[in-house]
Design a protein around this motif. Structure first.
Motif, PDB file in Angstrom:
ATOM      1  N   UNK A 129     -11.184   0.439  -3.348  1.00 11.89           N
ATOM      2  CA  UNK A 129     -10.788   1.097  -2.102  1.00 11.89           C
ATOM      3  C   UNK A 129     -10.343   2.538  -2.374  1.00 11.89           C
ATOM      4  N   UNK A 130     -10.672   3.424  -1.447  1.00 14.82           N
ATOM      5  CA  UNK A 130     -10.232   4.813  -1.556  1.00 14.82           C
ATOM      6  C   UNK A 130      -8.726   4.928  -1.363  1.00 14.82           C
ATOM      7  N   UNK A 131      -8.167   4.082  -0.533  1.00  9.56           N
ATOM      8  CA  UNK A 131      -6.718   4.051  -0.334  1.00  9.56           C
ATOM      9  C   UNK A 131      -6.310   2.672   0.162  1.00  9.56           C
ATOM     10  N   UNK A 132      -5.070   2.340  -0.118  1.00  7.71           N
ATOM     11  CA  UNK A 132      -4.528   1.068   0.353  1.00  7.71           C
ATOM     12  C   UNK A 132      -3.453   1.358   1.392  1.00  7.71           C
ATOM     13  N   UNK A 174     -14.407   1.942   6.640  1.00 10.70           N
ATOM     14  CA  UNK A 174     -14.522   0.512   6.369  1.00 10.70           C
ATOM     15  C   UNK A 174     -13.120  -0.020   6.145  1.00 10.70           C
ATOM     16  N   UNK A 175     -12.706  -0.994   6.961  1.00  4.90           N
ATOM     17  CA  UNK A 175     -11.397  -1.627   6.832  1.00  4.90           C
ATOM     18  C   UNK A 175     -11.581  -2.944   6.087  1.00  4.90           C
ATOM     19  N   UNK A 176     -10.902  -3.089   4.953  1.00  7.65           N
ATOM     20  CA  UNK A 176     -11.020  -4.301   4.138  1.00  7.65           C
ATOM     21  C   UNK A 176      -9.783  -5.164   4.362  1.00  7.65           C
ATOM     22  N   UNK A 177     -10.009  -6.395   4.786  1.00  9.39           N
ATOM     23  CA  UNK A 177      -8.925  -7.349   5.049  1.00  9.39           C
ATOM     24  C   UNK A 177      -8.932  -8.389   3.942  1.00  9.39           C
ATOM     25  N   UNK A 209       0.812  -1.216   0.000  1.00 11.09           N
ATOM     26  CA  UNK A 209       0.000   0.000   0.000  1.00 11.09           C
ATOM     27  C   UNK A 209       0.841   1.260   0.000  1.00 11.09           C
ATOM     28  N   UNK A 210       0.217   2.351  -0.498  1.00  6.40           N
ATOM     29  CA  UNK A 210       0.939   3.616  -0.614  1.00  6.40           C
ATOM     30  C   UNK A 210       0.868   4.462   0.661  1.00  6.40           C
ATOM     31  N   UNK A 211      -0.014   4.102   1.603  1.00  4.66           N
ATOM     32  CA  UNK A 211      -0.187   4.886   2.825  1.00  4.66           C
ATOM     33  C   UNK A 211       0.166   4.039   4.038  1.00  4.66           C
ATOM     34  N   UNK A 212       0.953   4.615   4.948  1.00  3.27           N
ATOM     35  CA  UNK A 212       1.284   3.904   6.180  1.00  3.27           C
ATOM     36  C   UNK A 212       0.109   3.977   7.153  1.00  3.27           C
ATOM     37  N   UNK A 213      -0.064   2.918   7.905  1.00  2.00           N
ATOM     38  CA  UNK A 213      -1.145   2.893   8.885  1.00  2.00           C
ATOM     39  C   UNK A 213      -1.002   4.030   9.885  1.00  2.00           C
ATOM     40  N   UNK A 214       0.234   4.401  10.217  1.00  2.00           N
ATOM     41  CA  UNK A 214       0.468   5.459  11.197  1.00  2.00           C
ATOM     42  C   UNK A 214       0.158   6.844  10.629  1.00  2.00           C
ATOM     43  N   UNK A 215      -0.047   6.945   9.310  1.00  2.00           N
ATOM     44  CA  UNK A 215      -0.391   8.218   8.678  1.00  2.00           C
ATOM     45  C   UNK A 215      -1.841   8.258   8.212  1.00  2.00           C
ATOM     46  N   UNK A 216      -2.659   7.360   8.725  1.00  2.00           N
ATOM     47  CA  UNK A 216      -4.046   7.250   8.270  1.00  2.00           C
ATOM     48  C   UNK A 216      -4.905   8.307   8.959  1.00  2.00           C
ATOM     49  N   UNK A 217      -5.017   9.464   8.334  1.00  2.00           N
ATOM     50  CA  UNK A 217      -5.807  10.545   8.900  1.00  2.00           C
ATOM     51  C   UNK A 217      -7.305  10.249   8.831  1.00  2.00           C
ATOM     52  N   UNK A 218      -7.714   9.422   7.883  1.00  2.00           N
ATOM     53  CA  UNK A 218      -9.138   9.120   7.724  1.00  2.00           C
ATOM     54  C   UNK A 218      -9.681   8.209   8.823  1.00  2.00           C
ATOM     55  N   UNK A 219      -8.820   7.768   9.731  1.00  2.00           N
ATOM     56  CA  UNK A 219      -9.250   6.830  10.763  1.00  2.00           C
ATOM     57  C   UNK A 219     -10.289   7.425  11.704  1.00  2.00           C
ATOM     58  N   UNK A 220     -10.346   8.763  11.795  1.00  2.00           N
ATOM     59  CA  UNK A 220     -11.254   9.397  12.759  1.00  2.00           C
ATOM     60  C   UNK A 220     -12.666   9.534  12.209  1.00  2.00           C
TER      61      UNK A 220
END
Length: 363
Positions: free
Chosen positions: A327-330, A309-312, A294-305
């Motif tokens: 998906x909007x982002x990976x 929807x988390x896809x596994x 994925x192109x985005x790190x979990x620690x930089x996920x601003x959309x978490x707030x």
């Protein structure tokens, strides 16, 4: 004279005559018996449900049917008195609960198990763990003559306390019910899981201040499914959804692995995962797929707030192509050592924990 004419006692008349059973001709013929009555209207049938007093032989048949139904874990084929409703056959309004059996199929074909059929969880440890996790069970099968240990005693005691039917059957019968699987003398019958409609799952999630759902893309191991449900309940997700085909369902194994979380976390099955994700996006959810590349790190996920929807992905191949494109982002999970990938349930737990941490800082 030629032929048989010289034989003694030869028949001189034609064999043809009036057909037997007619009772005469025209208006003198026998009348038909009429239509065949349904079982619940025959006083001599075990399914009779009239209000009249039962004949002794019918009462004996019904008593025998009740005992057989209790042994097999199904509803008895007996109508309710005065209702003319057998609840099992012609004109019935209910459904009997089938006992899981092995179905013989042609070579090269897979056995088809009805979706609404109950499942039999076997083995002493699995049965005890399922009862401890409050898996909704309908019957406990105990083989005759087994060695009683602490696990058997606990299973019987817990079933009795929860009013679960305890049925003592022969080893041969339990072998038949389990399809020859090693059962150690114990089997726990659980009813089919009732899935939440996906539209209701979305609506319920949107009622919360921080909507959070988990989607599974091709997760086929029921233990992973149960572990994801357990993590979803622990970190505040309002539900889990996954496809009907090529994915694990809510089996007894998933129930046991969830440690009771499946009883309070709604689970939905959908026909098309991509379509369901697009529907969630239309409702305002941001769809995030877990991907090692994925192109985005979990620690930089601003959309978490926000609504999320988390896809596994599946245990082997990860996200499918269409789901990844939807998906909007990976998002990738940073790891300090070079590990190929995380288990699906572990990846879900790590992501949910990080989302819960970010949201707690705002609350």
């Amino acid at each position: 004279m030629a032929g048989n004419s010289q034989r003694r006692n030869t028949r001189q008349t034609s064999k043809a005559g009036a057909p037997k059973g007619t009772g005469g001709k025209n208006k003198d013929t026998l009348k038909g018996r009429g239509k065949t009555l349904p079982a619940d209207e025959r006083p001599w049938h075990k399914g009779y449900s009239g209000t009249e007093k039962l004949p002794s032989k019918t009462a004996w048949k019904q008593d025998k049917e009740k005992k057989a139904a209790a042994t097999e874990g199904r509803a008895p084929k007996i109508g309710k008195p005065g209702t003319k409703d057998t609840t099992w056959g012609r004109g019935g309004s209910g459904r009997r609960s089938p006992v899981p059996t092995r179905t013989r199929v042609a070579p090269g074909r897979k056995s088809q198990t009805p979706k609404d059929a109950p499942e039999l969880l076997v083995g002493r440890n699995p049965v005890v763990e399922a009862l401890r996790a409050h898996v909704p069970a309908t019957a406990l099968y105990v083989a005759q003559g087994i060695d009683i240990d602490e696990r058997v005693s606990e299973a019987v005691r817990t079933s009795a306390d929860r009013a679960i039917a305890i049925l003592e059957v022969s080893r041969a019968e339990l072998d038949r019910l389990t399809g020859g699987v090693l059962h150690q003398g114990l089997g726990l019958q659980v009813p089919p899981y009732v899935y939440e409609p996906f539209e209701d799952l979305l609506a319920t999630a949107l009622e919360h201040p921080a909507p959070l759902l988990v989607a599974l893309d091709g997760v086929t191991d029921p233990r992973n499914l149960g572990a994801v449900i357990r993590s979803a309940a622990a970190f505040g997700a309002q539900g889990v959804f996954m496809p009907e085909r090529r994915a694990a369902g809510m089996t007894a194994t998933a129930w046991r692995t969830s440690a009771g979380a499946a009883a309070r976390t709604p689970v939905s099955q959908i026909t098309n995962l991509t379509r369901a994700l697009k529907q969630a996006q239309q409702e305002g959810f941001v769809v995030v797929g877990l991907d090692a590349d994925g192109e985005t790190s979990l620690y930089d996920l601003e959309a978490a707030v926000g609504p999320l929807v988390i896809v596994v992905g599946s245990e082997g191949r990860g996200l499918s192509r269409l789901v990844g494109q939807t998906c909007d982002m990976r998002v990738t999970i940073p790891m300090t050592t070079n590990v190929e990938s995380l288990n699906a349930s572990v990846a879900a737990a790590v992501t949910l924990a990080e989302v819960a941490r970010r949201r707690s800082r705002l609350g």
